[in-house]
Write a protein that holds these residues in place. Structure first.
Motif, PDB file in Angstrom:
ATOM      1  N   ILE A  18      42.328 -26.669 -27.457  1.00 21.94           N
ATOM      2  CA  ILE A  18      42.987 -28.037 -27.064  1.00 21.94           C
ATOM      3  C   ILE A  18      42.244 -29.410 -27.169  1.00 21.94           C
ATOM      4  N   ILE A  56      46.202 -21.321 -19.107  1.00 23.94           N
ATOM      5  CA  ILE A  56      46.035 -21.863 -19.190  1.00 23.94           C
ATOM      6  C   ILE A  56      47.912 -23.285 -18.603  1.00 23.94           C
ATOM      7  N   LEU A 106      46.752 -27.648 -28.304  1.00 23.20           N
ATOM      8  CA  LEU A 106      47.879 -28.609 -26.787  1.00 23.20           C
ATOM      9  C   LEU A 106      46.538 -30.024 -26.891  1.00 23.20           C
ATOM     10  N   GLU A 107      47.976 -31.513 -26.733  1.00 26.27           N
ATOM     11  CA  GLU A 107      47.712 -32.460 -27.204  1.00 26.27           C
ATOM     12  C   GLU A 107      48.591 -33.014 -25.846  1.00 26.27           C
ATOM     13  N   LYS A 108      47.912 -33.736 -25.312  1.00 28.50           N
ATOM     14  CA  LYS A 108      48.443 -34.556 -24.251  1.00 28.50           C
ATOM     15  C   LYS A 108      49.229 -35.986 -24.515  1.00 28.50           C
ATOM     16  N   ILE A 124      40.363 -19.733 -26.549  1.00 22.82           N
ATOM     17  CA  ILE A 124      40.497 -20.766 -26.083  1.00 22.82           C
ATOM     18  C   ILE A 124      38.950 -21.588 -26.962  1.00 22.82           C
ATOM     19  N   THR A 145      37.964 -31.168 -26.513  1.00 23.24           N
ATOM     20  CA  THR A 145      38.945 -32.400 -25.856  1.00 23.24           C
ATOM     21  C   THR A 145      37.945 -33.874 -25.765  1.00 23.24           C
ATOM     22  N   ASN A 203      37.915 -33.564 -17.673  1.00 22.73           N
ATOM     23  CA  ASN A 203      38.109 -32.586 -19.060  1.00 22.73           C
ATOM     24  C   ASN A 203      37.036 -32.157 -19.154  1.00 22.73           C
ATOM     25  N   LEU A 244      37.720 -25.728 -26.867  1.00 23.21           N
ATOM     26  CA  LEU A 244      37.943 -26.880 -26.493  1.00 23.21           C
ATOM     27  C   LEU A 244      37.177 -27.816 -27.190  1.00 23.21           C
ATOM     28  N   GLU A 259      49.344 -32.393 -21.397  1.00 24.80           N
ATOM     29  CA  GLU A 259      47.845 -31.937 -19.984  1.00 24.80           C
ATOM     30  C   GLU A 259      47.130 -31.378 -19.712  1.00 24.80           C
ATOM     31  N   VAL A 260      46.482 -30.656 -20.108  1.00 26.83           N
ATOM     32  CA  VAL A 260      45.384 -29.333 -19.049  1.00 26.83           C
ATOM     33  C   VAL A 260      44.876 -29.714 -18.423  1.00 26.83           C
TER      34      VAL A 260
END
Length: 400
Positions: free
Chosen positions: A9, A140, A32-34, A149, A153, A167, A151, A130-131
């Motif tokens: 993330i 998720i 995963l990218e917001k 996972i 962020t 976050n 993290l 966006e998580v």
């Protein structure tokens, strides 16, 4: 629901490096990218030139950091030589500048990001993701299930690039106080008339902390490497936590404008020079110590007449001159918060295994980069943290 062995993330430098390392041993990695692209904050580093790391020998490098014992394993696992070879293998070379700072020869952070992205061929990248939630069994946003996972962020700085204080609440991992780091200072004094002027190699002090470096005057306050590095000491000395409240200011910093002279040295020099150069005006004499376009401001703040001849300066004025040259004070009213470069504080290191970056409280949960309670001064030190902890987290997750 999509299922992956490893979900990372955050698509900044720590997240990208974690994905690169994880994909070496696993064919089931999602990043995963917001935002709609990777590395938005990364592109801003080094003024867009990307101060990618610092080339000091590893033992000297570690001594720079307050958390050197925690960082030791990650720095030895992913060294500067390994980092730079990733780019050199694809034709990007580097230059070393003062204090060991390393920049790409092209002086473009986008070139560094392009090569990092090239290494992600075996990674699934999901943009605009966006998580908002992570369940105990690593589901998720009710859309992706992962065995492990990572993290990455980031912190709270440059929120326009995707960083968000929310976050920190994605997991139940304990946190230290969250504060601004490497941030310019706002002064009570009006500095608009001297904005753009730089003082070179001065010593800035706050309580017992001292930093030597350059100071740049802005329209609203003080910046430059010396101020930016001292700001970490100031921030850590204030009682606040951005998860709960803002800092409350009532502090003063001082600049030693003549660090090569003691007060006694100046007293002796002035006694001799004021006799030998008695007809010289004070404002002209001060060119020996101060940059020309700073002298008028200095004299006004010190309540001294620049037109007075040296021979006519009384003892009280001479003492005030010495005191202000050695301790030129500014009242600080706030941080220039929008320009904070790093976050101080984050996920508490007491609950992270430094040899793997895995949580000691939640198995298969890893952390990397600025989300952790890790920080360093300016000069490539913070990107070094991101790359090394990211690599170790990705490698550890893929090997477990």
């Amino acid at each position: 629901m999509e299922e992956y062995e490893i979900a990372i993330i955050g698509g900044g430098p720590a997240g990208i490096m974690a994905a690169i390392a994880a994909s070496q041993n696993s064919s089931s990695v999602v990043l995963l990218e917001k935002n709609s692209s990777l590395g938005r904050k990364f592109l801003l580093t080094g003024g867009g030139r990307c101060n990618i790391t610092n080339q000091k020998p590893i033992k000297k490098l570690l001594n720079i950091y307050p958390q050197k014992n925690f960082l030791k394993h990650s720095f030895f696992t992913f060294t500067n030589e390994m980092l730079l070879s990733l780019f050199q293998d694809k034709g990007l070379n580097f230059i070393e500048e003062d204090e060991g700072r390393i920049f790409p020869m092209s002086e473009k952070s986008s070139d560094v990001l392009d090569i990092l992205t090239d290494y992600l061929d075996d990674v699934v990248i999901t943009y605009n993701f966006e998580v908002s939630s992570i369940t105990d069994d690593f589901i998720i946003n009710d859309k992706i299930k992962a065995d492990k996972i990572i993290l990455a962020t980031g912190g709270i700085t440059y929120p326009q690039t995707g960083c968000n204080i929310k976050n920190y609440s994605l997991t139940s991992q304990p946190l230290t106080d969250i504060k601004y780091g490497l941030v310019p200072l706002i002064t009570k004094e009006d500095l608009s008339d001297i904005a753009g002027i730089t003082l070179y190699d001065v010593v800035i002090s706050y309580k017992k902390s001292k930093v030597k470096g350059n100071v740049l005057f802005s329209h609203v306050g003080l910046t430059g490497p010396g101020i930016i590095n001292l700001s970490n000491e100031i921030s850590q000395g204030l009682d606040y936590n951005l998860l709960e409240n803002d800092p409350d200011f009532d502090i003063e910093i001082a600049i030693d404008l003549c660090p090569d002279f003691t007060r006694e040295d100046l007293k002796e020099k002035f006694t001799n020079d004021f006799q030998l150069k008695g007809k010289t005006m004070l404002k002209n004499y001060l060119k020996l110590f101060l940059t020309n376009n700073f002298i008028d401001f200095f004299l006004a703040q010190s309540d001294l007449d620049g037109e007075i001849q040296l021979s006519k300066i009384n003892k009280k004025s001479k003492n005030r001159l010495i005191e202000n040259l050695k301790r030129f004070a500014f009242e600080i009213t706030d941080f220039n918060r929008d320009l904070s470069k790093v976050t101080i504080g984050g996920v508490d290191l007491d609950n992270i295994n430094p040899k793997t970056m895995e949580s000691t409280l939640i198995p298969n949960l890893y952390f990397a980069g600025e989300v952790l309670d890790l920080h360093g001064p300016t000069g490539g030190y913070n990107l070094k943290i991101a790359f090394s902890t990211g690599y170790l987290a990705g490698l550890s997750a893929s090997e477990k």
